[in-house]
Write a protein that holds these residues in place. Sequence first.
Motif, mmCIF file in Angstrom:
data_model
loop_
_atom_site.group_PDB
_atom_site.id
_atom_site.type_symbol
_atom_site.label_atom_id
_atom_site.label_comp_id
_atom_site.label_asym_id
_atom_site.label_seq_id
_atom_site.Cartn_x
_atom_site.Cartn_y
_atom_site.Cartn_z
ATOM 1 N N GLU A 96 0.802 -1.227 0.000
ATOM 2 C CA GLU A 96 0.000 0.000 0.000
ATOM 3 C C GLU A 96 0.833 1.274 0.000
ATOM 4 O O GLU A 96 0.366 2.319 -0.447
ATOM 5 N N HIS A 97 2.054 1.204 0.501
ATOM 6 C CA HIS A 97 2.898 2.399 0.536
ATOM 7 C C HIS A 97 3.603 2.645 -0.801
ATOM 8 O O HIS A 97 4.219 3.677 -0.998
ATOM 9 N N TRP A 98 3.539 1.684 -1.721
ATOM 10 C CA TRP A 98 4.145 1.875 -3.042
ATOM 11 C C TRP A 98 3.305 2.830 -3.864
ATOM 12 O O TRP A 98 2.080 2.770 -3.846
ATOM 13 N N GLY A 99 3.982 3.666 -4.616
ATOM 14 C CA GLY A 99 3.290 4.453 -5.611
ATOM 15 C C GLY A 99 3.030 3.577 -6.834
ATOM 16 O O GLY A 99 3.687 2.554 -7.013
ATOM 17 N N ILE A 100 2.068 3.982 -7.631
ATOM 18 C CA ILE A 100 1.808 3.286 -8.893
ATOM 19 C C ILE A 100 1.619 4.339 -9.978
ATOM 20 O O ILE A 100 0.844 5.285 -9.805
ATOM 21 N N ILE A 101 2.369 4.171 -11.057
ATOM 22 C CA ILE A 101 2.227 5.027 -12.235
ATOM 23 C C ILE A 101 1.811 4.130 -13.390
ATOM 24 O O ILE A 101 2.443 3.100 -13.645
ATOM 25 N N LYS A 102 0.734 4.525 -14.049
ATOM 26 C CA LYS A 102 0.289 3.774 -15.224
ATOM 27 C C LYS A 102 0.900 4.417 -16.459
ATOM 28 O O LYS A 102 0.856 5.631 -16.641
ATOM 29 N N VAL A 103 1.491 3.593 -17.297
ATOM 30 C CA VAL A 103 2.080 4.064 -18.543
ATOM 31 C C VAL A 103 1.210 3.545 -19.682
ATOM 32 O O VAL A 103 0.767 2.408 -19.671
ATOM 33 N N SER A 104 0.935 4.427 -20.640
ATOM 34 C CA SER A 104 0.113 4.026 -21.786
ATOM 35 C C SER A 104 0.662 4.661 -23.057
ATOM 36 O O SER A 104 1.454 5.597 -23.017
ATOM 37 N N ASN A 105 0.219 4.106 -24.171
ATOM 38 C CA ASN A 105 0.636 4.588 -25.485
ATOM 39 C C ASN A 105 -0.567 5.258 -26.134
ATOM 40 O O ASN A 105 -1.560 4.608 -26.426
ATOM 41 N N ASP A 106 -0.467 6.555 -26.336
ATOM 42 C CA ASP A 106 -1.553 7.317 -26.958
ATOM 43 C C ASP A 106 -1.085 7.782 -28.335
ATOM 44 O O ASP A 106 -0.373 8.777 -28.446
ATOM 45 N N LYS A 107 -1.421 7.005 -29.340
ATOM 46 C CA LYS A 107 -1.056 7.312 -30.732
ATOM 47 C C LYS A 107 0.449 7.529 -30.890
ATOM 48 O O LYS A 107 0.907 8.493 -31.494
ATOM 49 N N GLY A 108 1.210 6.635 -30.277
ATOM 50 C CA GLY A 108 2.663 6.694 -30.392
ATOM 51 C C GLY A 108 3.347 7.529 -29.324
ATOM 52 O O GLY A 108 4.569 7.512 -29.209
#
Length: 185
Positions: A96-108
């Motif tokens: 729970e103390h970890w951060g989370i960053i979501k990475v995505s590809n938006d049209k390259g």
Amino acid sequence: MIALNDKRIRPKLKKFLITNSKKPIKVVDELHINFGTAIADVVAIDRYMHCFEIKGETDKIQRIETQGKVLDSSFPKVTLVTTENHLVYALKNSPEHWGIIKVSNDKGKIIFRSIRTAKTNPNFNKEIALFSLWKSELLSFSLSNNFEVAERMNKKVISKLISNNLSSKKVIEAIAEIISQRIKS
């Protein structure tokens, strides 16, 4: 579409970190920790070290459960950088103390979005964190803090001596400073 893997995420993550408003002093690739038993993917260094563990689309997200223990003992803050396909698992199984960053590809274009902010790590272990330093760095740090150390002492003994005599804050700041000086820009 090409998979979002470590090779594609890592350089963009580093750029993201150094252009952030809280710009770190240094960003380091593949820092060996805990006597080299693990490697932190990306580490942002400021007054402390913040580990960023990358799990791309094709990575085995389940590995965070074993890797997490080593990362937790070595860093005051940890953030998991992962993709949409791993997000539910990450939210359920990462500490729970970890951060989370979501990475995505938006049209390259690779986009980073904070899902959860990293909090101070309650599992940080200053003695284990000191294992990230070279023996010569531990000896030098010990001497600068007036600890009686001998060249023949091993890293474990020196780390224990330092951790028994200095606060977590002092150890955290010293490790960050020593490693940032070690790494050339």
